[in-house]
Design an enzyme around this catalytic site. Structure first.
Site, PDB file in Angstrom:
ATOM      1  CE  LYS A  36      -3.334  -1.083  -0.631  1.00 58.40           C
ATOM      2  NZ  LYS A  36      -3.628  -1.756  -1.943  1.00 58.40           N
TER       3      LYS A  36
ATOM      4  CB  SER B 251      -3.841   2.617   1.622  1.00 54.26           C
ATOM      5  OG  SER B 251      -3.954   2.027   0.359  1.00 54.26           O
TER       6      SER B 251
ATOM      7  CG  HIS C  44       4.629  -6.422  -1.078  1.00 55.70           C
ATOM      8  ND1 HIS C  44       4.740  -5.112  -1.487  1.00 55.70           N
ATOM      9  CD2 HIS C  44       3.394  -6.822  -1.476  1.00 55.70           C
ATOM     10  CE1 HIS C  44       3.626  -4.752  -2.109  1.00 55.70           C
ATOM     11  NE2 HIS C  44       2.803  -5.770  -2.128  1.00 55.70           N
TER      12      HIS C  44
HETATM   13  P1  A3P Z   1      -5.184   4.659  -1.518  1.00 60.01           P
HETATM   14  O1  A3P Z   1      -5.811   3.422  -0.975  1.00 60.01           O
HETATM   15  O2  A3P Z   1      -4.751   5.610  -0.453  1.00 60.01           O
HETATM   16  O3  A3P Z   1      -6.017   5.325  -2.583  1.00 60.01           O
HETATM   17  P2  A3P Z   1      -0.117  -0.417  -3.644  1.00 60.01           P
HETATM   18  O4  A3P Z   1      -0.064  -0.384  -5.111  1.00 60.01           O
HETATM   19  O5  A3P Z   1       1.229  -0.439  -2.978  1.00 60.01           O
HETATM   20  O6  A3P Z   1      -1.034  -1.484  -3.145  1.00 60.01           O
HETATM   21  O7  A3P Z   1      -0.717   0.975  -3.156  1.00 60.01           O
HETATM   22  C1  A3P Z   1      -2.046   1.312  -3.459  1.00 60.01           C
HETATM   23  C2  A3P Z   1      -2.243   2.768  -3.140  1.00 60.01           C
HETATM   24  O8  A3P Z   1      -1.586   3.556  -4.165  1.00 60.01           O
HETATM   25  C3  A3P Z   1      -3.724   3.164  -3.178  1.00 60.01           C
HETATM   26  O9  A3P Z   1      -3.827   4.238  -2.236  1.00 60.01           O
HETATM   27  C4  A3P Z   1      -3.858   3.647  -4.623  1.00 60.01           C
HETATM   28  O10 A3P Z   1      -4.968   4.462  -4.838  1.00 60.01           O
HETATM   29  C5  A3P Z   1      -2.542   4.404  -4.763  1.00 60.01           C
HETATM   30  N1  A3P Z   1      -2.174   4.654  -6.180  1.00 60.01           N
HETATM   31  C6  A3P Z   1      -1.999   3.763  -7.175  1.00 60.01           C
HETATM   32  N2  A3P Z   1      -1.722   4.379  -8.326  1.00 60.01           N
HETATM   33  C7  A3P Z   1      -1.729   5.715  -8.073  1.00 60.01           C
HETATM   34  C8  A3P Z   1      -1.522   6.896  -8.847  1.00 60.01           C
HETATM   35  N3  A3P Z   1      -1.274   6.847 -10.150  1.00 60.01           N
HETATM   36  N4  A3P Z   1      -1.606   8.096  -8.231  1.00 60.01           N
HETATM   37  C9  A3P Z   1      -1.860   8.180  -6.911  1.00 60.01           C
HETATM   38  N5  A3P Z   1      -2.064   7.106  -6.109  1.00 60.01           N
HETATM   39  C10 A3P Z   1      -2.008   5.886  -6.680  1.00 60.01           C
END
Ligand code: A3P
Length: 287
Positions: A43, A129, A99
């Site tokens: 996240k 998140s 991870h």
């Molecule tokens: P939120 O849940 O706060 O919206 P991961 O990919 O490590 O699982 O992280 C997911 C988080 O990154 C989510 O956060 C997601 O919305 C955010 N995310 C993914 N792509 C993004 C982008 N292009 N711009 C901003 N946030 C992004």
């Protein structure tokens, strides 16, 4: 019902990996000098960096990003059969997501020239998140409440271990030529500059038009519409996006809408105890 396995004291989702695979990755998986790793605590912006690395890899051409799911472009090292497939792949350069905490990472990486882009995010936003992700995905146990997950986060009793140990571990690589430290907050604040810096780290330099194309293809709105990036290609038995979209809010500071004052103060105290001896200033310090 999700279940976790424990490898050397760290929890992992049973659906993602096995003890045998984790042991193989740590002790036998062979890193190559031209491997590129996207490493994060969950996240923290993993999927975002996957998209950035994919389109840098194709020199700004979005076709790969628009036609192949992200998990096939830059696969997760610790998922079923991935290590074997990567090991068999002798012809192409390998881009790999992980991870894994540094102390559980492939031993053959250390001493190699393989490159790591490590992305960290304000842990309070990671926790928020994760709360929504744990509810919508089968990889995590459904949290009883935000406060229950808060306590697990503080003690590190979650898949992939403690956020604090994860960041501290990988930060030991700071200063090495093959390590690039990135933050979700930097991507938010200056996406274009971040793309240029990551490209340079990977030995690539692009003209303005290519950088424009890369930036346009990795914005939150573009990725949310791209079925190859938003996980809607994945069966709803794995992620139920009716409960919460994978690309949820994509902002910094959402923790302020979820933490109580007492939780925030307690978190700050734990954070200080665990991180104070790190000589690094993170974008979220004092925020
Ligand atoms: P939120 O849940 O706060 O919206 P991961 O990919 O490590 O699982 O992280 C997911 C988080 O990154 C989510 O956060 C997601 O919305 C955010 N995310 C993914 N792509 C993004 C982008 N292009 N711009 C901003 N946030 C992004």
């Amino acid at each position: 019902m999700s279940e976790y396995i424990k490898y050397k004291g760290t929890l992992f989702p049973q659906l993602s990996t096995t003890l045998k695979d984790l042991n193989f990755l740590e002790n036998e998986f062979l890193i190559r000098d031209d491997d590129i790793f996207n490493i994060t605590y969950p996240k923290s912006g993993t999927t975002w960096v996957t998209e950035i690395l994919s389109i840098i890899h194709t020199n700004g051409d979005p076709t790969w990003c628009n036609t192949v799911p992200n998990w096939d472009r830059i696969p997760w090292l610790e998922s079923p059969d991935v290590a074997e497939k990567l090991q068999e792949n002798q012809s192409q350069q390998r881009l790999i997501t992980s991870h894994l905490a540094k102390h559980l990472f492939c031993k053959s990486f250390f001493g190699s020239k393989a490159k790591v882009i490590y992305t960290a995010r304000n842990p309070k936003d990671v926790l928020v998140s994760l709360y929504y992700f744990a509810k919508m995905s089968v990889f995590y146990e459904d949290p009883e409440s935000f406060d229950a997950l808060f306590k697990q986060f503080i003690t590190g009793k979650l898949p992939y271990g403690s956020w604090f140990d994860h960041v501290r571990g990988w930060m030991e690589m700071t200063g090495k030529d093959n390590f690039f430290f990135n933050t979700y907050e930097d991507l938010q604040r200056d996406l274009r500059g971040s793309v240029i810096r990551i490209s340079k780290f990977l030995g690539k330099s692009f003209d303005d038009a290519v950088i424009d194309s890369i930036v346009e293809n990795v914005t939150f709105n573009t990725m949310k519409k791209n079925n190859m990036a938003n996980f809607t290609m994945l069966s709803s038995t794995y992620m139920d996006q009716e409960k919460s979209p994978f690309l949820r809010k994509g902002v910094t500071g959402d923790w302020k809408n979820h933490f109580t004052v007492a939780q925030s103060e307690y978190f700050d105290q734990v954070y200080k105890e665990k991180m104070q001896d790190l000589c690094v200033k993170f974008p979220w310090d004092n925020n």
